[in-house]
Design an enzyme around this catalytic site. Structure first.
Site: not given
Ligand code: C5P
Length: 409
Positions: A213, A292, A310-312, A332, A346
């Site tokens: 990203n 590669k 995973p969504d941290i 954020f 969000k």
């Molecule tokens: O899910 P999204 O990317 O739209 O949300 C952004 C927020 O979620 C940011 O604070 C980002 O650091 C956190 N995030 C996370 N783990 C992920 C995706 C996003 O902690 N896999």
């Protein structure tokens, strides 16, 4: 703005080659809005002249306790009472030894001893050869002066004027300015353990390719720095970025979202504030090739399948610690459109009390930004400013919300 602005600093110079850096430090202090009264030991005058320091500080320099310019002949009392801090840079091994014993055999030592300890802090920037620094006598004296209330800035490490390499270098003038400014920042986060994620993540396709990203990490690093300056103990989990670690911050480097998750989850068990500023990749290639992927000349393109990362933030925000109020979570959002709508949604989806939106246009890599703050009471904005200033403002906003959450418990 550096918190040193408007402060009156007594800048003490003791004997050491780093005196040449003290000239630059003095200039930086004045430029940052401090008034500076220079006091030099006789040894310091062997390295740099009072004329130079007088020109840079715009004030006569003092070096003797017998100076007849002081009306009452008590320069050590007058000068130390007026100061917001005494900063000794460079501070020699000998001066530290004299401080440790409460010596008062020249004007600067007299001032340090005569200062009201509660009201006039003493900051020391040691500068000496690495063997002198490592000597048990110096280390013993350092412990003593810190017990007596002195704050030690540094030391740095690297090449020394004597040709050797190691610990004992005085911090650079800009670092000293930062440290001195940090000292005067209000300690809004004293006692807090802050965990910050910053930068992008990188998801491997094969050993040489990957997807990532946009993110420079500048905002997250600025938050880590501001939080540390506000008195928090800060751990920064950083994706691949080329930024220096803010002083006093513990940094853990990671590459992928899974690496970041693995680092954050155990750390979150001890944190009291979690700021997720990283731009974490939502998906990773489901199978990273071990070798590669080669072009075979036929024009055929590889097909990538994806797995969700995973969504941290959501995981941490749903933990028992966060739900009990012991851990305050901040997320954020970087959106291309309808920021308020998306940020509000969000915030609810992630289950965080505060969601911070990057107000466009896209600010990747830039040094400034503007922020939208969405919490349970509605939304507000932090106007466009440098990420450094925004981070300081955001830290103040977090501290205010954190203390109100705690007082509601
Ligand atoms: O899910 P999204 O990317 O739209 O949300 C952004 C927020 O979620 C940011 O604070 C980002 O650091 C956190 N995030 C996370 N783990 C992920 C995706 C996003 O902690 N896999």
């Amino acid at each position: 703005m550096n918190a040193i602005a408007g402060k009156h600093i007594v800048l003490g110079l003791t004997g050491g080659i780093a005196c040449y850096k003290a000239a630059e430090f003095c200039r930086a202090l004045v430029k940052a809005g401090a008034s500076v009264q220079v006091v030099m030991t006789q040894a310091a005058e062997q390295f740099i002249t009072p004329v130079t320091m007088q020109a840079l500080s715009n004030r006569p320099v003092y070096s003797s306790q017998w100076d007849v310019r002081a009306d009452n002949n008590m320069a050590h009392i007058n000068l130390s009472r007026e100061a917001d801090a005494i900063v000794v840079a460079p501070c020699s091994a000998d001066f530290i030894a004299r401080l440790a014993h409460g010596a008062a055999d020249d004007l600067l030592a007299l001032m340090c001893l005569a200062r009201p300890v509660e009201r006039v802090p003493l900051l020391l920037a040691p500068a000496m050869n690495r063997e002198m620094w490592a000597h048990p006598a110096t280390q013993r004296n350092l412990v003593q002066v810190q017990q007596d209330g002195a704050v030690v800035l540094g030391v740095g490490s690297g090449d020394q004027a004597c040709g050797e390499t190691g610990d004992g270098r005085m911090l650079e003038p800009q670092e000293l300015l930062e440290e001195a400014g940090a000292f005067f920042q209000p300690k809004l986060l004293a006692g807090q353990q802050m965990l910050v994620t910053a930068g992008p993540t990188f998801e491997a396709i094969d050993p040489v390719r990957g997807i990532t990203n946009h993110s420079s990490g500048k905002m997250g690093f600025a938050i880590a720095r501001a939080a540390r300056e506000a008195g928090a103990e800060v751990t920064l989990v950083a994706g691949p970025v080329s930024l220096p670690t803010p002083r006093g911050v513990r940094r853990i480097d990671v590459v992928s979202a899974q690496n970041m998750y693995d680092a954050v989850i155990p750390l979150a068990r001890d944190a009291s504030i979690f700021v997720a500023a990283a731009a974490v990749a939502d998906w990773r290639p489901d199978r990273a090739a071990q070798e590669k992927i080669k072009k075979d000349g036929s024009g055929a393109t590889p097909t990538l399948g994806f797995a969700e990362n995973p969504d941290i933030l959501a995981t941490v925000a749903q933990s028992e610690r966060a739900r009990s109020g012991a851990l305050y979570c901040v997320g954020f959002a970087a959106e291309s459109h309808d920021l308020l709508v998306h940020a509000t949604a969000k915030r609810a989806r992630k289950g965080v009390p505060l969601l911070v939106g990057n107000i466009g246009p896209a600010t990747f890599g830039q040094d400034d930004n503007a922020l939208l703050l969405v919490d349970a009471h509605g939304h507000s904005e932090l106007a466009r400013a440098s990420k450094r200033v925004l981070a300081q403002q955001l830290v103040a906003e977090i501290a205010a919300r954190r203390s109100s959450t705690r007082s509601e418990e």
